[in-house]
Design a protein around this motif. Structure first.
Motif, PDB file in Angstrom:
ATOM      1  N   GLU A 350     -22.450   5.219  93.086  1.00 35.83           N
ATOM      2  CA  GLU A 350     -23.251   4.151  92.637  1.00 35.83           C
ATOM      3  C   GLU A 350     -23.651   2.990  93.609  1.00 35.83           C
ATOM      4  O   GLU A 350     -24.577   2.254  93.596  1.00 35.83           O
ATOM      5  CB  GLU A 350     -22.825   3.400  91.376  1.00 35.83           C
ATOM      6  CG  GLU A 350     -22.565   4.175  90.052  1.00 35.83           C
ATOM      7  CD  GLU A 350     -21.579   5.229  90.209  1.00 35.83           C
ATOM      8  OE1 GLU A 350     -21.318   6.102  89.260  1.00 35.83           O
ATOM      9  OE2 GLU A 350     -20.512   5.278  90.890  1.00 35.83           O
ATOM     10  N   ALA A 351     -22.748   2.797  94.722  1.00 38.87           N
ATOM     11  CA  ALA A 351     -22.995   2.060  95.854  1.00 38.87           C
ATOM     12  C   ALA A 351     -24.313   2.401  96.638  1.00 38.87           C
ATOM     13  O   ALA A 351     -24.913   1.589  97.447  1.00 38.87           O
ATOM     14  CB  ALA A 351     -21.798   2.016  96.718  1.00 38.87           C
ATOM     15  N   LEU A 352     -24.792   3.624  96.757  1.00 38.97           N
ATOM     16  CA  LEU A 352     -25.999   4.053  97.191  1.00 38.97           C
ATOM     17  C   LEU A 352     -25.933   3.672  98.761  1.00 38.97           C
ATOM     18  O   LEU A 352     -24.959   3.780  99.550  1.00 38.97           O
ATOM     19  CB  LEU A 352     -27.042   3.463  96.591  1.00 38.97           C
ATOM     20  CG  LEU A 352     -27.268   3.786  95.247  1.00 38.97           C
ATOM     21  CD1 LEU A 352     -28.695   3.007  94.435  1.00 38.97           C
ATOM     22  CD2 LEU A 352     -27.427   5.288  94.840  1.00 38.97           C
ATOM     23  N   HIS A 353     -27.192   4.065  99.191  1.00 42.75           N
ATOM     24  CA  HIS A 353     -27.531   4.126 100.762  1.00 42.75           C
ATOM     25  C   HIS A 353     -26.766   2.877 101.411  1.00 42.75           C
ATOM     26  O   HIS A 353     -26.907   2.014 100.961  1.00 42.75           O
ATOM     27  CB  HIS A 353     -29.011   4.059 101.095  1.00 42.75           C
ATOM     28  CG  HIS A 353     -29.181   4.672 102.459  1.00 42.75           C
ATOM     29  ND1 HIS A 353     -29.105   3.891 103.628  1.00 42.75           N
ATOM     30  CD2 HIS A 353     -29.366   5.893 102.971  1.00 42.75           C
ATOM     31  CE1 HIS A 353     -29.359   4.367 104.679  1.00 42.75           C
ATOM     32  NE2 HIS A 353     -29.624   5.676 104.425  1.00 42.75           N
ATOM     33  N   GLY A 354     -26.061   3.343 102.589  1.00 46.68           N
ATOM     34  CA  GLY A 354     -25.480   2.162 103.469  1.00 46.68           C
ATOM     35  C   GLY A 354     -24.242   2.096 102.925  1.00 46.68           C
ATOM     36  O   GLY A 354     -23.229   1.446 103.739  1.00 46.68           O
ATOM     37  N   HIS A 355     -23.702   2.583 101.894  1.00 48.17           N
ATOM     38  CA  HIS A 355     -22.141   2.179 101.532  1.00 48.17           C
ATOM     39  C   HIS A 355     -21.613   3.654 101.004  1.00 48.17           C
ATOM     40  O   HIS A 355     -20.449   3.889 101.348  1.00 48.17           O
ATOM     41  CB  HIS A 355     -22.286   1.408 100.184  1.00 48.17           C
ATOM     42  CG  HIS A 355     -23.090  -0.253 100.421  1.00 48.17           C
ATOM     43  ND1 HIS A 355     -22.520  -0.847 101.279  1.00 48.17           N
ATOM     44  CD2 HIS A 355     -24.283  -0.319 100.275  1.00 48.17           C
ATOM     45  CE1 HIS A 355     -23.411  -2.015 101.466  1.00 48.17           C
ATOM     46  NE2 HIS A 355     -24.646  -1.569 100.755  1.00 48.17           N
ATOM     47  N   CYS A 382     -11.787   9.230  90.142  1.00 45.66           N
ATOM     48  CA  CYS A 382     -11.136   9.329  91.178  1.00 45.66           C
ATOM     49  C   CYS A 382     -12.193   9.396  92.328  1.00 45.66           C
ATOM     50  O   CYS A 382     -12.067   8.663  93.382  1.00 45.66           O
ATOM     51  CB  CYS A 382     -10.130  10.161  91.518  1.00 45.66           C
ATOM     52  SG  CYS A 382      -8.784  10.321  90.063  1.00 45.66           S
ATOM     53  N   TYR A 383     -12.977  10.504  92.097  1.00 45.10           N
ATOM     54  CA  TYR A 383     -14.171  10.834  93.076  1.00 45.10           C
ATOM     55  C   TYR A 383     -15.333  11.197  91.948  1.00 45.10           C
ATOM     56  O   TYR A 383     -15.172  11.581  91.098  1.00 45.10           O
ATOM     57  CB  TYR A 383     -13.708  11.735  93.806  1.00 45.10           C
ATOM     58  CG  TYR A 383     -12.506  11.886  94.451  1.00 45.10           C
ATOM     59  CD1 TYR A 383     -12.329  10.770  95.593  1.00 45.10           C
ATOM     60  CD2 TYR A 383     -11.325  12.529  93.938  1.00 45.10           C
ATOM     61  CE1 TYR A 383     -10.953  10.858  96.112  1.00 45.10           C
ATOM     62  CE2 TYR A 383     -10.012  12.274  94.789  1.00 45.10           C
ATOM     63  CZ  TYR A 383      -9.850  11.584  95.718  1.00 45.10           C
ATOM     64  OH  TYR A 383      -8.585  11.399  96.121  1.00 45.10           O
ATOM     65  N   ASN A 384     -16.546  10.928  92.544  1.00 43.30           N
ATOM     66  CA  ASN A 384     -17.658  11.415  91.642  1.00 43.30           C
ATOM     67  C   ASN A 384     -18.701  11.461  92.625  1.00 43.30           C
ATOM     68  O   ASN A 384     -19.115  11.325  93.724  1.00 43.30           O
ATOM     69  CB  ASN A 384     -18.199   9.899  90.809  1.00 43.30           C
ATOM     70  CG  ASN A 384     -18.616  10.388  89.158  1.00 43.30           C
ATOM     71  OD1 ASN A 384     -19.292  11.416  89.349  1.00 43.30           O
ATOM     72  ND2 ASN A 384     -18.631   9.601  88.412  1.00 43.30           N
ATOM     73  N   GLY A 385     -19.765  12.051  91.990  1.00 43.19           N
ATOM     74  CA  GLY A 385     -21.314  12.544  92.661  1.00 43.19           C
ATOM     75  C   GLY A 385     -22.130  12.484  91.592  1.00 43.19           C
ATOM     76  O   GLY A 385     -22.071  12.697  90.645  1.00 43.19           O
ATOM     77  N   ASN A 386     -23.374  12.039  92.233  1.00 42.70           N
ATOM     78  CA  ASN A 386     -24.535  12.058  91.449  1.00 42.70           C
ATOM     79  C   ASN A 386     -25.788  12.118  92.397  1.00 42.70           C
ATOM     80  O   ASN A 386     -25.884  11.493  93.478  1.00 42.70           O
ATOM     81  CB  ASN A 386     -24.805  10.535  90.687  1.00 42.70           C
ATOM     82  CG  ASN A 386     -24.229  10.555  89.133  1.00 42.70           C
ATOM     83  OD1 ASN A 386     -24.762  11.325  88.273  1.00 42.70           O
ATOM     84  ND2 ASN A 386     -23.328   9.695  88.936  1.00 42.70           N
ATOM     85  N   ASN A 387     -26.775  12.863  91.760  1.00 45.29           N
ATOM     86  CA  ASN A 387     -28.072  12.930  92.507  1.00 45.29           C
ATOM     87  C   ASN A 387     -29.090  11.423  91.972  1.00 45.29           C
ATOM     88  O   ASN A 387     -28.913  11.176  90.833  1.00 45.29           O
ATOM     89  CB  ASN A 387     -28.911  14.025  91.755  1.00 45.29           C
ATOM     90  CG  ASN A 387     -29.124  15.041  92.844  1.00 45.29           C
ATOM     91  OD1 ASN A 387     -28.700  14.811  93.953  1.00 45.29           O
ATOM     92  ND2 ASN A 387     -29.747  16.228  92.296  1.00 45.29           N
ATOM     93  N   HIS A 388     -29.387  11.020  93.069  1.00 43.46           N
ATOM     94  CA  HIS A 388     -30.168   9.647  92.852  1.00 43.46           C
ATOM     95  C   HIS A 388     -31.556   9.901  93.594  1.00 43.46           C
ATOM     96  O   HIS A 388     -31.588  10.117  94.475  1.00 43.46           O
ATOM     97  CB  HIS A 388     -29.560   8.457  93.535  1.00 43.46           C
ATOM     98  CG  HIS A 388     -30.315   7.333  93.384  1.00 43.46           C
ATOM     99  ND1 HIS A 388     -30.197   6.406  92.348  1.00 43.46           N
ATOM    100  CD2 HIS A 388     -31.115   6.447  94.400  1.00 43.46           C
ATOM    101  CE1 HIS A 388     -31.181   5.335  92.439  1.00 43.46           C
ATOM    102  NE2 HIS A 388     -31.622   5.408  94.062  1.00 43.46           N
TER     103      HIS A 388
END
Length: 410
Positions: A350-355, A382-388
């Protein structure tokens, strides 16, 4: 890496089946206790005579080894093997669309600043005795740690961890009790290539045996005894002796039960490129809120020869599953207290680009030219992934990562 066309020939179809049989036969015999002679023999096997040696500023020594004397040719299956120096097909080239002021390619490996290897040789990172001492045994060096088997007794957890649905089709993921994944997954038939631009970070590693990676992974069944090739970057202190971000490859034909290894630490990969050393540090590293760097990774099958090629910045046949994303190995994943080893940048997607860490330009090559994907996360807190996607027109970017242990992941 700035120069296009770094290519490694993966001699998968030529020798992996033979390798699997020979390793399985040996694994049934009780091994004698290992002593200094075992270490010396293993070092001589791993480190081939160098035409030239390069002392890297980060402490590595890179040996320029005659291309015909690299470790792959220790195996009888490759005796008198004629090296295929380039594919018989044109490999898809990496995209330059993402090279802007926000995303730059990772331009070099540290050792390259200290020299280069002459024509007819390939660079191989020298293995030293202290490297072998960190492994459970000299023969275990370069292999995945033995997979813990407590999940076998828990059949319910075993099945939950393996079965997922993608577009109404059930697929079976290998369940690995000591690995946690946040991945973008596509499953089908006859994948003959995959690629993506992987954001480069240097995540925290907590426990001595932990490691963390960002990678592309091509798999073929059956189940937990899958065949696979994978490539990307990794932080693995037990294997490499430090916490630098390093380029890596790995292969197996039985889910890493008794076959496979990282980089060139066993017979399996045939390298043809003289400019990139597997297992060596890569940089620059992305910074939080600052410059972002990436490596372009692609793996493609040469349909005329059935050989697989690995492109970095410019009996396995076809794969049935491709994943992009991050992986953390630890005996303390899926347990409490959880490891604090981070994935990606250590930030949630969720922090997206640059983070948050990302993989852009996700591509596959197959006979259907379709790409249906699913986000799969072993431990979402703990760890996650998402298409944005930034708007309707922009191409999706897969963000992934996490800090490991935190208030929601105790």
């Amino acid at each position: 890496m700035e120069k296009a066309g770094f290519t490694l020939f993966l001699a998968m179809t030529l020798c992996l089946a033979t390798l699997a049989n020979s390793v399985s036969r040996k694994s049934t015999n009780r091994e004698a206790p290992e002593d200094e002679d075992d270490f010396d023999r293993r070092l001589r096997l791993l480190n081939k005579p160098a035409v030239k040696s390069i002392q890297s500023a980060d402490g590595d020594i890179i040996d320029c080894v005659d291309i015909h004397k690299q470790p792959a040719f220790d195996h009888p299956a490759l005796k008198n093997h004629e090296i295929q120096m380039k594919p018989s097909i044109e490999l898809p080239s990496e995209t330059r669309a993402t090279e802007n002021k926000y995303s730059k390619p990772a331009i070099s490996q540290t050792w390259q600043k200290s020299g280069s290897c002459p024509e007819g040789t390939i660079p191989i990172r020298r293995i030293r005795q202290q490297d072998l001492l960190r492994a459970s045994s000299p023969k275990q060096f370069g292999m995945y740690p033995p997979c813990s088997q407590d999940h076998v007794a828990n059949s319910t957890l075993h099945e939950i961890g393996r079965n997922v649905a993608i577009n109404g089709t059930n697929v079976s993921l290998p369940y690995q009790n000591d690995r946690s994944q946040a991945i973008l997954l596509t499953a089908g038939y006859h994948y003959i290539g995959a690629s993506g631009d992987i954001n480069v970070w240097n995540p925290r590693v907590d426990l001595p045996d932990d490691f963390t990676s960002a990678q592309i992974w091509l798999l073929a069944g059956p189940g937990d005894k899958y065949e696979s090739v994978e490539a990307g970057w990794m932080v693995n202190p037990k294997l490499y002796g430090d916490k630098q971000t390093r380029l890596f490859t790995h292969w197996t034909v039985d889910g890493s039960i008794s076959t496979g290894c990282f980089d060139l630490t066993c017979s399996g990969f045939v390298q043809t490129n003289p400019e990139v050393a597997l297992g060596s540090a890569v940089g620059p590293i992305s910074s939080d809120g600052g410059e972002q760097y990436q490596i372009s990774v692609g793996m493609f099958m040469d349909e005329k020869t059935s050989n697989w090629w690995l492109r970095l910045t410019n009996d396995l046949t076809s794969a049935i599953m491709v994943t992009w994303g991050g992986q953390v190995y630890s005996t303390m994943v899926k347990k409490s207290p959880h490891t604090r080893t981070a994935m990606g940048s250590g930030e949630y997607p969720e922090a997206l680009h640059g983070h948050a860490s990302y993989i852009k330009q996700v591509r596959i090559k197959d006979y259907s030219l379709s790409l249906n994907t699913l986000n799969y996360n072993d431990e979402v807190y703990c760890y996650n992934g998402n298409n944005h996607r930034d708007g309707y027109i922009a191409e999706p970017v897969f963000y992934f990562g996490g800090p490991g242990q935190n208030n929601f992941c105790p």
